[in-house]
Design a protein around this motif. Structure first.
Motif, PDB file in Angstrom:
ATOM      1  N   ALA A 137       6.271   3.046   4.219  1.00 32.17           N
ATOM      2  CA  ALA A 137       5.244   3.484   3.748  1.00 32.17           C
ATOM      3  C   ALA A 137       5.731   3.606   2.184  1.00 32.17           C
ATOM      4  O   ALA A 137       6.018   4.698   2.068  1.00 32.17           O
ATOM      5  CB  ALA A 137       4.404   3.767   4.145  1.00 32.17           C
ATOM      6  N   SER A 138       5.165   3.712   1.223  1.00 28.32           N
ATOM      7  CA  SER A 138       5.506   4.070   0.273  1.00 28.32           C
ATOM      8  C   SER A 138       4.207   3.586  -0.955  1.00 28.32           C
ATOM      9  O   SER A 138       3.949   3.777  -1.149  1.00 28.32           O
ATOM     10  CB  SER A 138       6.485   3.202  -1.390  1.00 28.32           C
ATOM     11  N   GLN A 139       4.137   4.999  -1.515  1.00 26.27           N
ATOM     12  CA  GLN A 139       2.446   5.806  -1.647  1.00 26.27           C
ATOM     13  C   GLN A 139       2.222   6.496  -3.156  1.00 26.27           C
ATOM     14  O   GLN A 139       3.541   6.598  -3.118  1.00 26.27           O
ATOM     15  CB  GLN A 139       1.723   6.202  -0.731  1.00 26.27           C
ATOM     16  N   ALA A 140       1.607   7.241  -3.464  1.00 25.63           N
ATOM     17  CA  ALA A 140       1.158   8.080  -4.641  1.00 25.63           C
ATOM     18  C   ALA A 140       1.676   7.320  -5.520  1.00 25.63           C
ATOM     19  O   ALA A 140       0.698   5.937  -5.755  1.00 25.63           O
ATOM     20  CB  ALA A 140       1.372   9.047  -4.565  1.00 25.63           C
ATOM     21  N   THR A 141       2.430   7.864  -6.776  1.00 29.70           N
ATOM     22  CA  THR A 141       2.975   6.741  -7.074  1.00 29.70           C
ATOM     23  C   THR A 141       3.452   5.698  -6.622  1.00 29.70           C
ATOM     24  O   THR A 141       4.886   6.440  -6.538  1.00 29.70           O
ATOM     25  CB  THR A 141       2.944   7.399  -8.805  1.00 29.70           C
ATOM     26  N   MET A 142       3.774   5.198  -7.180  1.00 31.62           N
ATOM     27  CA  MET A 142       4.745   4.326  -5.726  1.00 31.62           C
ATOM     28  C   MET A 142       5.723   3.121  -6.446  1.00 31.62           C
ATOM     29  O   MET A 142       5.469   3.458  -7.295  1.00 31.62           O
ATOM     30  CB  MET A 142       3.443   2.748  -4.758  1.00 31.62           C
ATOM     31  N   ASN A 143       6.497   3.045  -5.696  1.00 23.46           N
ATOM     32  CA  ASN A 143       7.724   3.000  -6.243  1.00 23.46           C
ATOM     33  C   ASN A 143       8.652   1.397  -5.038  1.00 23.46           C
ATOM     34  O   ASN A 143       8.998   1.997  -3.452  1.00 23.46           O
ATOM     35  CB  ASN A 143       8.871   3.384  -6.135  1.00 23.46           C
ATOM     36  N   PRO A 144       7.929   0.089  -4.812  1.00 22.99           N
ATOM     37  CA  PRO A 144       8.639  -0.029  -4.437  1.00 22.99           C
ATOM     38  C   PRO A 144       9.803  -0.389  -3.306  1.00 22.99           C
ATOM     39  O   PRO A 144      10.360  -1.184  -2.587  1.00 22.99           O
ATOM     40  CB  PRO A 144       8.044  -2.046  -4.260  1.00 22.99           C
ATOM     41  N   TYR A 145      10.809   0.259  -4.630  1.00 22.01           N
ATOM     42  CA  TYR A 145      12.028  -0.142  -4.233  1.00 22.01           C
ATOM     43  C   TYR A 145      12.488   0.532  -3.226  1.00 22.01           C
ATOM     44  O   TYR A 145      13.491   0.708  -2.073  1.00 22.01           O
ATOM     45  CB  TYR A 145      13.514   0.080  -5.370  1.00 22.01           C
ATOM     46  N   LEU A 146      11.791   2.055  -2.587  1.00 23.15           N
ATOM     47  CA  LEU A 146      11.822   2.269  -1.728  1.00 23.15           C
ATOM     48  C   LEU A 146      11.804   1.411  -0.058  1.00 23.15           C
ATOM     49  O   LEU A 146      12.128   2.463   0.554  1.00 23.15           O
ATOM     50  CB  LEU A 146      10.317   4.047  -1.680  1.00 23.15           C
ATOM     51  N   MET A 168      -6.829  -1.384  -4.964  1.00 27.04           N
ATOM     52  CA  MET A 168      -7.123  -2.201  -4.598  1.00 27.04           C
ATOM     53  C   MET A 168      -5.782  -2.635  -3.717  1.00 27.04           C
ATOM     54  O   MET A 168      -4.461  -2.580  -4.499  1.00 27.04           O
ATOM     55  CB  MET A 168      -8.047  -3.233  -5.249  1.00 27.04           C
ATOM     56  N   GLY A 169      -5.602  -3.658  -2.444  1.00 21.77           N
ATOM     57  CA  GLY A 169      -4.594  -4.548  -2.409  1.00 21.77           C
ATOM     58  C   GLY A 169      -3.468  -3.080  -2.064  1.00 21.77           C
ATOM     59  O   GLY A 169      -2.675  -3.717  -2.011  1.00 21.77           O
ATOM     60  N   VAL A 170      -3.570  -2.366  -1.004  1.00 24.37           N
ATOM     61  CA  VAL A 170      -2.875  -1.392  -0.722  1.00 24.37           C
ATOM     62  C   VAL A 170      -1.835  -2.486   0.265  1.00 24.37           C
ATOM     63  O   VAL A 170      -0.352  -1.546   0.195  1.00 24.37           O
ATOM     64  CB  VAL A 170      -3.190  -0.453   0.296  1.00 24.37           C
ATOM     65  N   GLY A 171      -1.577  -3.584   0.844  1.00 25.57           N
ATOM     66  CA  GLY A 171      -0.833  -4.437   1.247  1.00 25.57           C
ATOM     67  C   GLY A 171      -0.248  -4.705   0.479  1.00 25.57           C
ATOM     68  O   GLY A 171       1.157  -5.441   1.146  1.00 25.57           O
ATOM     69  N   LYS A 172      -0.081  -5.115  -0.713  1.00 24.93           N
ATOM     70  CA  LYS A 172       0.643  -6.061  -1.611  1.00 24.93           C
ATOM     71  C   LYS A 172       2.196  -5.015  -1.714  1.00 24.93           C
ATOM     72  O   LYS A 172       3.386  -5.558  -1.947  1.00 24.93           O
ATOM     73  CB  LYS A 172       0.586  -6.468  -2.914  1.00 24.93           C
ATOM     74  N   LEU A 173       1.630  -3.626  -1.660  1.00 21.75           N
ATOM     75  CA  LEU A 173       3.033  -3.358  -2.502  1.00 21.75           C
ATOM     76  C   LEU A 173       3.620  -1.848  -1.688  1.00 21.75           C
ATOM     77  O   LEU A 173       4.833  -1.275  -1.895  1.00 21.75           O
ATOM     78  CB  LEU A 173       3.183  -2.417  -3.802  1.00 21.75           C
ATOM     79  N   ALA A 174       2.802  -1.493  -0.711  1.00 23.66           N
ATOM     80  CA  ALA A 174       3.179  -0.210  -0.016  1.00 23.66           C
ATOM     81  C   ALA A 174       3.715  -0.486   1.127  1.00 23.66           C
ATOM     82  O   ALA A 174       3.936   0.449   1.630  1.00 23.66           O
ATOM     83  CB  ALA A 174       1.740   0.221  -0.044  1.00 23.66           C
ATOM     84  N   THR A 175       3.225  -1.582   2.200  1.00 23.77           N
ATOM     85  CA  THR A 175       3.852  -1.493   3.198  1.00 23.77           C
ATOM     86  C   THR A 175       5.080  -2.982   3.500  1.00 23.77           C
ATOM     87  O   THR A 175       5.371  -3.629   3.010  1.00 23.77           O
ATOM     88  CB  THR A 175       2.877  -2.263   4.369  1.00 23.77           C
ATOM     89  N   TYR A 176       6.315  -1.754   4.173  1.00 22.22           N
ATOM     90  CA  TYR A 176       7.961  -2.679   4.352  1.00 22.22           C
ATOM     91  C   TYR A 176       8.171  -2.303   5.522  1.00 22.22           C
ATOM     92  O   TYR A 176       7.951  -1.593   6.173  1.00 22.22           O
ATOM     93  CB  TYR A 176       8.846  -2.220   3.539  1.00 22.22           C
ATOM     94  N   ALA A 177       9.004  -3.639   6.739  1.00 23.38           N
ATOM     95  CA  ALA A 177       8.703  -3.500   7.731  1.00 23.38           C
ATOM     96  C   ALA A 177      10.414  -4.749   8.166  1.00 23.38           C
ATOM     97  O   ALA A 177       9.882  -6.131   7.379  1.00 23.38           O
ATOM     98  CB  ALA A 177       8.363  -3.656   8.901  1.00 23.38           C
ATOM     99  N   GLN A 178      10.985  -4.779   8.421  1.00 28.72           N
ATOM    100  CA  GLN A 178      12.117  -4.930   8.981  1.00 28.72           C
ATOM    101  C   GLN A 178      12.418  -5.540  10.400  1.00 28.72           C
ATOM    102  O   GLN A 178      12.761  -4.206  10.899  1.00 28.72           O
ATOM    103  CB  GLN A 178      13.350  -5.775   8.406  1.00 28.72           C
ATOM    104  N   PRO A 179      12.245  -6.344  11.338  1.00 27.53           N
ATOM    105  CA  PRO A 179      12.514  -6.431  12.720  1.00 27.53           C
ATOM    106  C   PRO A 179      13.822  -5.793  12.663  1.00 27.53           C
ATOM    107  O   PRO A 179      15.248  -6.821  12.498  1.00 27.53           O
ATOM    108  CB  PRO A 179      12.065  -7.716  13.433  1.00 27.53           C
TER     109      PRO A 179
END
Length: 231
Positions: A41-50, A24-35
């Protein structure tokens, strides 16, 4: 438990992430982008700090490959992590830990990296890339969506799909697109519905917001003009 892609549009410079997963809720912690910086993208056993630290390192001048290499080297959970990076120059990099659920792997190309775990096979990533490459005429958000739809059509996650996201940044510090389906029987289909609705009803409003170059913004300009013209 996810397949995703991170990408840069060579035509517009936009950067973004698309993902579909069985959680559930993949958009909350898996996606990061900066203009003007990159996307992660961080996934599997995700680490948001990646994602958080990855964008910081790329912003400081490191390329996608070196930023990812540095973070993975310092991450004690690297064996169960998966991540994809792309920077503003279109350089891509990815990591798949040895203990991520099979089938797992990644493919990196110019302007795009796609990665997945617990998939039916490599064909999910190959079809994702094929669709992304064949639709370069589309704006990045729809191009990501088309790629996700193609990957899903292969069977993708062996446990099915529950959530999805498309996240794109353009020139401003706020996103141009931030589509999230947190819980649905067919998240790719729901993403398509949200995309169509947002294209008509939301994106014109986002494009009329204040920007760094235009602090007033078209929507504010119009509101002020209507106020001044009122009797």
């Amino acid at each position: 438990m996810t397949f995703s892609l991170v990408a840069r549009c060579a035509r517009t410079g936009q950067l973004g992430v698309g993902a579909v997963t069985a959680m559930m809720g993949v958009g909350k912690l898996a996606t990061y982008a900066q203009p003007g910086v990159g996307a992660v993208a961080s996934q599997a056993t995700m680490n948001p700090y990646l994602g958080i630290d990855g964008l910081r390192l790329v912003s400081s001048g490191l390329g996608a490959d070196e930023a990812l290499r540095r973070l993975i080297r310092e991450d004690p959970g690297r064996d169960v992590r998966q991540a994809g990076f792309v920077d503003r120059h279109g350089h891509s990099a990815a990591w798949t830990g040895d203990k991520t659920p099979g089938w797992s792997g990644h493919i990196c190309q110019k302007d795009v990296a796609t990665q997945g775990n617990r998939l039916v096979g490599r064909e999910t990533l190959e079809e994702t890339l094929r669709a992304f490459r064949e639709h370069s005429e589309l704006d990045l958000a729809e191009r990501l969506l088309v790629a996700l739809e193609a990957g899903e059509a292969t069977g993708a996650d062996k446990k099915g799909a529950l959530s999805g996201t498309v996240y794109v940044v353009d020139t401003e510090e706020y996103p141009l697109w931030d589509l999230r389906v947190d819980h649905a029987d067919d998240p790719a289909k729901e993403l398509r519905r949200l995309f169509s609705e947002s294209l008509e009803l939301l994106i014109p409003q986002v494009k009329a917001l204040p920007t760094r170059a235009d602090p007033l913004g078209e929507a504010t300009r119009q509101a002020l003009a209507e106020h001044d013209a009122a009797p």
